[in-house]
Motif scaffolding. Structure first.
Motif, PDB file in Angstrom:
ATOM      1  N   TYR A 134      60.746  56.164  18.028  1.00 39.61           N
ATOM      2  CA  TYR A 134      60.556  54.879  18.699  1.00 39.61           C
ATOM      3  C   TYR A 134      59.587  55.032  19.864  1.00 39.61           C
ATOM      4  N   ARG A 135      59.724  56.143  20.590  1.00 35.81           N
ATOM      5  CA  ARG A 135      58.806  56.419  21.705  1.00 35.81           C
ATOM      6  C   ARG A 135      57.388  56.665  21.194  1.00 35.81           C
ATOM      7  N   ASN A 136      57.243  57.579  20.253  1.00 35.17           N
ATOM      8  CA  ASN A 136      55.920  57.988  19.782  1.00 35.17           C
ATOM      9  C   ASN A 136      55.155  56.861  19.101  1.00 35.17           C
ATOM     10  N   ALA A 137      55.877  55.876  18.570  1.00 34.87           N
ATOM     11  CA  ALA A 137      55.227  54.815  17.820  1.00 34.87           C
ATOM     12  C   ALA A 137      54.884  53.584  18.651  1.00 34.87           C
ATOM     13  N   ASN A 138      55.311  53.547  19.921  1.00 30.12           N
ATOM     14  CA  ASN A 138      55.076  52.368  20.755  1.00 30.12           C
ATOM     15  C   ASN A 138      54.358  52.756  22.039  1.00 30.12           C
ATOM     16  N   GLN A 139      53.040  52.556  22.039  1.00 30.84           N
ATOM     17  CA  GLN A 139      52.202  52.994  23.152  1.00 30.84           C
ATOM     18  C   GLN A 139      52.632  52.387  24.476  1.00 30.84           C
ATOM     19  N   ASP A 140      52.964  51.072  24.475  1.00 33.46           N
ATOM     20  CA  ASP A 140      53.334  50.419  25.725  1.00 33.46           C
ATOM     21  C   ASP A 140      54.618  50.991  26.314  1.00 33.46           C
ATOM     22  N   HIS A 181      66.224  50.046  25.424  1.00 39.25           N
ATOM     23  CA  HIS A 181      65.263  49.026  25.023  1.00 39.25           C
ATOM     24  C   HIS A 181      65.509  48.577  23.586  1.00 39.25           C
ATOM     25  N   TYR A 182      65.744  49.541  22.705  1.00 41.42           N
ATOM     26  CA  TYR A 182      65.969  49.193  21.303  1.00 41.42           C
ATOM     27  C   TYR A 182      67.231  48.351  21.145  1.00 41.42           C
ATOM     28  N   MET A 183      68.307  48.695  21.821  1.00 41.07           N
ATOM     29  CA  MET A 183      69.562  47.957  21.686  1.00 41.07           C
ATOM     30  C   MET A 183      69.440  46.539  22.235  1.00 41.07           C
ATOM     31  N   LYS A 184      68.584  46.370  23.283  1.00 45.63           N
ATOM     32  CA  LYS A 184      68.439  45.042  23.881  1.00 45.63           C
ATOM     33  C   LYS A 184      67.414  44.172  23.148  1.00 45.63           C
ATOM     34  N   TYR A 185      66.291  44.794  22.769  1.00 47.10           N
ATOM     35  CA  TYR A 185      65.192  43.996  22.235  1.00 47.10           C
ATOM     36  C   TYR A 185      64.646  44.496  20.891  1.00 47.10           C
ATOM     37  N   GLY A 186      64.405  45.783  20.793  1.00 49.78           N
ATOM     38  CA  GLY A 186      63.662  46.327  19.671  1.00 49.78           C
ATOM     39  C   GLY A 186      64.239  46.058  18.307  1.00 49.78           C
ATOM     40  N   TRP A 187      65.575  46.057  18.186  1.00 51.86           N
ATOM     41  CA  TRP A 187      66.196  45.905  16.871  1.00 51.86           C
ATOM     42  C   TRP A 187      65.891  44.559  16.223  1.00 51.86           C
ATOM     43  N   LYS A 188      65.511  43.566  17.040  1.00 51.40           N
ATOM     44  CA  LYS A 188      65.240  42.243  16.496  1.00 51.40           C
ATOM     45  C   LYS A 188      63.759  41.859  16.572  1.00 51.40           C
ATOM     46  N   GLN A 189      62.909  42.781  17.023  1.00 50.10           N
ATOM     47  CA  GLN A 189      61.476  42.512  17.107  1.00 50.10           C
ATOM     48  C   GLN A 189      60.785  43.119  15.885  1.00 50.10           C
ATOM     49  N   ALA A 190      60.193  42.268  15.076  1.00 52.60           N
ATOM     50  CA  ALA A 190      59.630  42.714  13.793  1.00 52.60           C
ATOM     51  C   ALA A 190      58.675  43.911  13.909  1.00 52.60           C
ATOM     52  N   PRO A 191      57.724  43.920  14.842  1.00 48.60           N
ATOM     53  CA  PRO A 191      56.812  45.079  14.886  1.00 48.60           C
ATOM     54  C   PRO A 191      57.536  46.364  15.292  1.00 48.60           C
ATOM     55  N   ARG A 192      58.495  46.259  16.168  1.00 48.25           N
ATOM     56  CA  ARG A 192      59.142  47.463  16.695  1.00 48.25           C
ATOM     57  C   ARG A 192      60.209  48.034  15.766  1.00 48.25           C
ATOM     58  N   LYS A 193      60.970  47.176  15.120  1.00 45.65           N
ATOM     59  CA  LYS A 193      62.088  47.680  14.333  1.00 45.65           C
ATOM     60  C   LYS A 193      61.630  48.501  13.129  1.00 45.65           C
ATOM     61  N   ASN A 194      60.333  48.435  12.848  1.00 43.45           N
ATOM     62  CA  ASN A 194      59.792  49.249  11.763  1.00 43.45           C
ATOM     63  C   ASN A 194      59.293  50.605  12.234  1.00 43.45           C
ATOM     64  N   THR A 195      59.484  50.922  13.506  1.00 44.92           N
ATOM     65  CA  THR A 195      58.979  52.186  14.064  1.00 44.92           C
ATOM     66  C   THR A 195      60.089  53.128  14.475  1.00 44.92           C
ATOM     67  N   VAL A 196      61.318  52.877  14.024  1.00 45.78           N
ATOM     68  CA  VAL A 196      62.456  53.691  14.465  1.00 45.78           C
ATOM     69  C   VAL A 196      62.516  55.031  13.746  1.00 45.78           C
ATOM     70  N   LEU A 197      61.784  55.180  12.669  1.00 47.20           N
ATOM     71  CA  LEU A 197      61.766  56.438  11.912  1.00 47.20           C
ATOM     72  C   LEU A 197      60.332  56.761  11.492  1.00 47.20           C
ATOM     73  N   GLY A 198      60.073  58.056  11.288  1.00 44.25           N
ATOM     74  CA  GLY A 198      58.792  58.469  10.736  1.00 44.25           C
ATOM     75  C   GLY A 198      57.763  58.963  11.726  1.00 44.25           C
ATOM     76  N   TYR A 199      58.042  58.868  13.037  1.00 42.70           N
ATOM     77  CA  TYR A 199      57.049  59.282  14.033  1.00 42.70           C
ATOM     78  C   TYR A 199      57.571  60.357  14.982  1.00 42.70           C
ATOM     79  N   ASP A 200      58.571  61.082  14.563  1.00 39.28           N
ATOM     80  CA  ASP A 200      59.130  62.119  15.436  1.00 39.28           C
ATOM     81  C   ASP A 200      58.100  63.178  15.815  1.00 39.28           C
ATOM     82  N   LYS A 201      57.171  63.475  14.915  1.00 40.30           N
ATOM     83  CA  LYS A 201      56.233  64.575  15.143  1.00 40.30           C
ATOM     84  C   LYS A 201      54.777  64.120  15.189  1.00 40.30           C
ATOM     85  N   LYS A 202      54.545  62.839  15.422  1.00 38.05           N
ATOM     86  CA  LYS A 202      53.169  62.350  15.528  1.00 38.05           C
ATOM     87  C   LYS A 202      53.127  61.123  16.422  1.00 38.05           C
TER      88      LYS A 202
END
Length: 463
Positions: free
Chosen positions: A94-100, A115-136
């Protein structure tokens, strides 16, 4: 089918159904039994935490402990480390995938869970970044202090080609660009496949004249406007070493009397420019020092050459330094010579040998007053010392003996243990008791660099 057979079939079906229900009851009971709490201090962590996942994939040593104990450990310790506690959310991804968010929270991982529990889980662009960016890193930043470096900097290229940066900033694009701008550019580090500052320097004589080896300015120029000419091509050697000098905006061609390599190779004071391939500084040195003092800069062309003399007259219409010419007639038992012009209150230091002296330093000074004059003549540097006290409750630092009690030393300071407060800062006048006063740094330079036995020529005339 008879009534008895039909009845028997019904009882068989009913028995099987009852058996299935009986078997399902323990499973249902197990589901209820394995439901673990996700609330801690009034906050529900169900979106980022699962007891079974956490104790199975992250902390097996916690398996079997109470719900409260495991959840407390995750909230108070695991979140700060960015530990993944559920199959559906990774704080690091979630950190690595969201520059802001990276810019705002840096590596304070607990902030990302919140942040994810308050906002990210329901924001379409963000909720798709919770996996897959651990190492990039997604969308690495190219802006530092409101300035974009995208023409000379690429995060992935930089970390891939710089071991130190990769080790320290592999998942920190904000730290990487800060390092590049504040340190990497000064070191000429390549941070983009499209820009190599050394090649750019080599290929552009006009920029070498303008910026010399100020690498930061070269990066900035390319980022600002140079990129419009396209990617930098390979250029490992200087293209067209400078033989012209700009005066009043016009180029003066010196190729008839000047060659970059020859001048640097045959003049010790300019040799450093060959080592750094700084032809911009080299030709400035030739015009301001070498030409002024008759230094040869091209094979077969001496200062007696008619063309050479014409350039001397062009740059120095009022004549060159008589002091330099006078120095050439003296010898010294060391590689240094000091010319003390009392009338001009000037100490000139030369390096080399008789007939081949090169001026390397000039210091303003204060000499003796008419009642207690500084002696004239030829002397040699004698003893040296750190400091001595004067009769007027002062202290002079870093002295080097000229002759007898006549010394080079600093201006007069108070008698503190270190030179901090000047009590007599006279300079450029004749007011001493015979010694030659210098600025502290200049007295220290003579103290450190000029060996005993060096010739000192002291004279009192305006040339």
């Amino acid at each position: 089918m008879g009534k008895r057979a039909l009845r028997n079939s019904f009882f068989v079906f009913l028995s099987a159904a009852l058996l299935m229900v009986a078997l399902a009851v323990p499973a249902l009971a197990a589901v209820v039994t394995n439901t673990h709490s996700t609330e801690y201090n009034g906050t529900d962590y169900k979106l980022v935490y699962d007891y079974t996942y956490y104790t199975t994939h992250v902390h097996s040593e916690l398996a079997g402990k109470s719900d409260d104990a495991v959840l407390k450990y995750f909230v108070t310790k695991g979140m700060a480390k960015g530990e993944q506690a559920i199959a559906t959310f990774s704080a690091k991804s979630y950190r690595n995938a969201n520059q802001d968010l990276r810019q705002k929270y840096k590596k304070k991982y607990k902030k990302y869970y919140t942040h994810y529990m308050k906002y990210g889980w329901k924001q379409a662009p963000r909720k798709n970044t919770v996996l897959g960016y651990d190492k990039k890193i997604k969308d690495p930043v190219t802006v530092y202090k409101n300035k974009n470096y995208n023409k000379v900097y690429n995060f992935n290229y930089y970390i891939a080609h710089n071991k130190y940066v990769r080790k320290k900033y592999s998942l920190d694009d904000f730290g990487a660009i800060e390092y590049f701008v504040t340190k990497g550019m000064k070191k000429k580090q390549q941070a983009s496949a499209n820009f190599n500052v050394q090649w750019y320097y080599n290929a552009n004589p006009n920029l070498r004249w303008k910026y010399c080896t100020d690498w930061v300015k070269l990066y900035n120029y390319y980022q600002r406007t140079g990129y419009r000419k396209g990617a930098v091509k390979v250029c490992t050697k200087l293209k067209s070493p400078l033989t012209w000098y700009k005066k009043n905006g016009k180029k003066i061609d010196l190729s008839a009397i000047y060659d970059f390599k020859y001048y640097c190779k045959h003049n010790s004071a300019a040799s450093k420019y060959w080592k750094t391939q700084n032809d911009g500084r080299a030709i400035r040195h030739f015009v301001k020092t070498g030409l002024k003092f008759g230094k040869q800069a091209k094979k077969g062309v001496t200062r007696n050459n008619e063309t050479y003399r014409a350039f001397v007259k062009k740059f120095f219409p009022n004549g060159t330094s008589v002091q330099y010419n006078s120095a050439q007639g003296y010898s010294s038992s060391t590689n240094y010579l000091i010319m003390l012009n009392q009338a001009r209150h000037l100490v000139s230091i030369f390096e080399g040998y008789r007939g081949h002296w090169t001026l390397i330093k000039e210091f303003p000074c204060c000499v003796g007053n008419p009642a207690t004059p500084t002696p004239t003549g030829e002397y040699t540097i004698g003893i040296k010392g750190l400091a001595f006290n004067t009769e007027q409750n002062g202290r002079c630092w870093y002295y080097s003996q000229i002759t007898g009690n006549y010394l080079f030393h600093s201006q007069i300071y108070d008698q503190s243990p270190s030179p901090t407060r000047i009590i007599d800062g006279s300079m450029g006048v004749s007011c001493s008791h015979g010694c030659v006063r210098l600025a502290l740094s200049n007295a220290l330079w003579i103290y450190n660099h000029i060996p005993s036995g060096t010739k000192v020529v002291s004279y009192n005339r305006p040339w």
